[in-house]
Design an enzyme around this catalytic site. Structure first.
Site, PDB file in Angstrom:
ATOM      1  N   GLN A 256       0.824  -1.209   0.000  1.00  0.00           N
ATOM      2  CA  GLN A 256       0.000   0.000   0.000  1.00  0.00           C
ATOM      3  C   GLN A 256       0.853   1.253   0.000  1.00  0.00           C
ATOM      4  O   GLN A 256       0.504   2.251  -0.628  1.00  0.00           O
ATOM      5  CB  GLN A 256      -0.924   0.003   1.213  1.00  0.00           C
ATOM      6  CG  GLN A 256      -2.123  -0.899   1.079  1.00  0.00           C
ATOM      7  CD  GLN A 256      -2.948  -0.597  -0.147  1.00  0.00           C
ATOM      8  OE1 GLN A 256      -3.511   0.497  -0.266  1.00  0.00           O
ATOM      9  NE2 GLN A 256      -3.041  -1.539  -1.060  1.00  0.00           N
ATOM     10  N   HIS A 259       1.725   2.884  -3.319  1.00  0.00           N
ATOM     11  CA  HIS A 259       0.683   3.546  -4.113  1.00  0.00           C
ATOM     12  C   HIS A 259       0.956   5.032  -4.238  1.00  0.00           C
ATOM     13  O   HIS A 259       0.784   5.616  -5.311  1.00  0.00           O
ATOM     14  CB  HIS A 259      -0.678   3.337  -3.465  1.00  0.00           C
ATOM     15  CG  HIS A 259      -1.436   2.171  -4.012  1.00  0.00           C
ATOM     16  ND1 HIS A 259      -1.790   2.056  -5.328  1.00  0.00           N
ATOM     17  CD2 HIS A 259      -1.914   1.061  -3.402  1.00  0.00           C
ATOM     18  CE1 HIS A 259      -2.445   0.925  -5.529  1.00  0.00           C
ATOM     19  NE2 HIS A 259      -2.525   0.300  -4.367  1.00  0.00           N
ATOM     20  N   GLU A 323      -9.652   1.020   4.743  1.00  0.00           N
ATOM     21  CA  GLU A 323     -10.013   0.589   3.388  1.00  0.00           C
ATOM     22  C   GLU A 323      -9.717  -0.905   3.218  1.00  0.00           C
ATOM     23  O   GLU A 323     -10.563  -1.682   2.780  1.00  0.00           O
ATOM     24  CB  GLU A 323      -9.222   1.400   2.363  1.00  0.00           C
ATOM     25  CG  GLU A 323      -9.452   0.982   0.928  1.00  0.00           C
ATOM     26  CD  GLU A 323      -8.486   1.640  -0.038  1.00  0.00           C
ATOM     27  OE1 GLU A 323      -8.759   1.610  -1.252  1.00  0.00           O
ATOM     28  OE2 GLU A 323      -7.437   2.161   0.408  1.00  0.00           O
ATOM     29  N   HIS A 324      -8.491  -1.307   3.547  1.00  0.00           N
ATOM     30  CA  HIS A 324      -8.091  -2.709   3.531  1.00  0.00           C
ATOM     31  C   HIS A 324      -7.725  -3.142   4.944  1.00  0.00           C
ATOM     32  O   HIS A 324      -6.986  -2.439   5.636  1.00  0.00           O
ATOM     33  CB  HIS A 324      -6.853  -2.930   2.638  1.00  0.00           C
ATOM     34  CG  HIS A 324      -7.012  -2.441   1.237  1.00  0.00           C
ATOM     35  ND1 HIS A 324      -6.581  -1.181   0.830  1.00  0.00           N
ATOM     36  CD2 HIS A 324      -7.537  -3.032   0.133  1.00  0.00           C
ATOM     37  CE1 HIS A 324      -6.839  -1.032  -0.462  1.00  0.00           C
ATOM     38  NE2 HIS A 324      -7.426  -2.126  -0.908  1.00  0.00           N
ATOM     39  N   ASP A 357      -6.714  -6.785  -4.988  1.00  0.00           N
ATOM     40  CA  ASP A 357      -6.451  -5.713  -5.940  1.00  0.00           C
ATOM     41  C   ASP A 357      -6.578  -6.178  -7.380  1.00  0.00           C
ATOM     42  O   ASP A 357      -6.921  -5.403  -8.261  1.00  0.00           O
ATOM     43  CB  ASP A 357      -5.036  -5.158  -5.721  1.00  0.00           C
ATOM     44  CG  ASP A 357      -5.032  -3.882  -4.894  1.00  0.00           C
ATOM     45  OD1 ASP A 357      -6.126  -3.450  -4.478  1.00  0.00           O
ATOM     46  OD2 ASP A 357      -3.949  -3.328  -4.664  1.00  0.00           O
ATOM     47  N   HIS A 416     -54.297  14.024   0.458  1.00  0.00           N
ATOM     48  CA  HIS A 416     -53.865  12.627   0.473  1.00  0.00           C
ATOM     49  C   HIS A 416     -55.044  11.723   0.845  1.00  0.00           C
ATOM     50  O   HIS A 416     -55.271  10.673   0.226  1.00  0.00           O
ATOM     51  CB  HIS A 416     -52.732  12.419   1.486  1.00  0.00           C
ATOM     52  CG  HIS A 416     -51.378  12.821   0.994  1.00  0.00           C
ATOM     53  ND1 HIS A 416     -51.067  14.112   0.677  1.00  0.00           N
ATOM     54  CD2 HIS A 416     -50.261  12.082   0.751  1.00  0.00           C
ATOM     55  CE1 HIS A 416     -49.804  14.178   0.279  1.00  0.00           C
ATOM     56  NE2 HIS A 416     -49.291  12.949   0.306  1.00  0.00           N
TER      57      HIS A 416
END
Length: 429
Positions: A256, A259, A323-324, A357, A416
């Site tokens: 990670q 990235h 996230e992970h 991934d 209504h």
């Protein structure tokens, strides 16, 4: 990586330790993107070509990629990579096909039939970043569910010059049209449409801060387009115990970190010995990476945290909502049963985040920045809309009127109530 002991931290320090890298959300960024979006709305393809020249140093005669260019790209992709993409595609298709929704019909009362139906979005726009490396995996993760959902039109934008592997993967996954335009201008083009780029209902895919800001802006404009989810820098959190393989954990953290320098990696472990082993492994492995400068930038705001026990590690993970989430413990499924906030979870030492991934079948488009508390990973449902249907008989309406009319009158909405009573007064004829 900096190692900290959770029990020695003050409450303020604990909050600071788990803070994400700051997202740039300045007034200047907002205005820059707003100017780009407005220019594309007003000047269409001319604006797109101008931005391609200015930002990408590419002069475009046409924005759409020709079929001849796509065919040539396929010739430049190795057989090995083609086989790899085919394997990943098959697994992603299998997992997402299993997510197909079944319409349902329920008679809630005698003569009252209610239905829930699912309908594919008519048109979707996919964004594949250019940046430091082409990401065919992003094309797989967005185009395949769009295809399975049955979206009538699927288009893709990516900055010029688009890599051969992106073109090949888009064609492999059934993308209808490909446009060589990137950045905030691509998002604006898909949201509002130009002479060449069609307007879409929803936009999918990650990007840099300009793309992220553009997605935010078009999603809040009534004439714009919906988006998949809020996005921020990539992140991973690993929970491990004394039984974990330190080399495996370090590799997961670095996968990670490479990235981007704004990515964040966190290790939680009750073992001080394991924490040191992982720190040593990270330092050893980072020197072997081709993107080690980027990884080291991410390590600057990454942490190793020694916890009292696994229960405390789980509590911290749920607060962080990664996230992970990778769980490398002796009994990872025991830990999983206590996890309440994570985008995608990887169990055991043989389940690296890289599998998700690329090729396990799950989707790698995930909420970040703590959004996993309320947002979910991308799925088939994101490429469709659900709507309800109801059909009543006279007797059904008569029976239901005992609920409708009193509630409507209590709310002061007599029209209504009238919509019901006027029908009942007319009778079945």
């Amino acid at each position: 990586m900096r190692t900290l002991t959770w029990s020695t931290l003050s409450e303020q320090d604990k909050k600071m330790v788990l803070e994400r890298p700051a997202l740039e959300n300045s007034a200047m960024l907002h205005q820059q993107v707003l100017n780009i979006v407005d220019n594309v709305r007003n000047n269409g393809d001319d604006a797109l070509k101008d931005y391609s020249q200015r930002f990408d140093n590419v002069s475009l005669a046409t924005i759409a990629v020709s079929q001849e260019s796509i065919d040539r790209a396929a010739e430049n992709v190795s057989d090995e990579l083609k086989h790899a993409l085919a394997l990943a595609k098959a697994n992603i298709e299998k997992f997402h096909t299993a997510q197909r929704h079944q319409d349902l019909t329920v008679e809630t009362s005698v003569g009252v039939q209610c239905e829930l139906r699912t309908q594919a979005l008519r048109s979707v726009g996919l964004y594949a970043p250019g940046g430091t490396a082409p990401l065919p995996s992003t094309v797989l993760m967005t185009a395949i569910p769009a295809q399975i959902a049955g979206c009538n039109k699927i288009i893709l934008c990516s900055p010029p010059p688009i890599s051969d592997v992106i073109l090949y993967t888009a064609h492999l996954c059934g993308v209808d049209s490909i446009y060589q335009v990137g950045g905030a201008q691509a998002i604006a083009a898909m949201a509002y449409g130009t002479a060449e780029v069609p307007k879409v209902d929803k936009i999918f895919g990650p990007g840099n801060r300009y793309v992220t800001e553009a997605k935010k802006q078009v999603s809040t404009n009534v004439h714009g387009a919906a988006i998949d989810m809020p996005a921020g820098p990539s992140e991973v959190l690993v929970i491990c115990d004394e039984h974990a393989n330190a080399a495996f954990v370090a590799a997961d953290l670095l996968s990670q970190a490479e990235h981007g320098s704004d990515s964040q990696t966190i290790l939680l472990t009750p073992s001080a010995t394991k924490a040191q082993q992982v720190a040593d492994e990270v330092e050893r492995q980072v020197n072997q990476l081709t993107r080690q400068d980027i990884a080291r930038g991410a390590i600057e705001h990454s942490r190793i945290i020694v916890t009292k026990d696994l229960a405390q590690a789980i509590e911290i993970s749920n607060d962080y909502a990664p996230e992970h989430l990778i769980i490398q413990t002796e009994s990872p499924r025991d830990v999983l049963s206590h996890i309440f906030a994570a985008g995608s979870v990887f169990l055991g030492k043989w389940s690296p985040e890289s599998a998700g991934d690329y090729a396990s079948g799950t989707n790698h488009v995930l909420p970040t920045y703590g959004m996993c508390n309320s947002y979910s990973s991308l799925s088939l449902a994101d490429f469709s809309r659900r709507f309800t249907v109801q059909e009543l008989t006279f007797d059904g309406l008569k029976g239901l009127s005992r609920a409708i009319v009193p509630i409507a009158m209590a709310e002061g909405l007599d029209a209504h109530a009238k919509a019901v009573t006027i029908r009942l007064e007319q009778g079945e004829s």
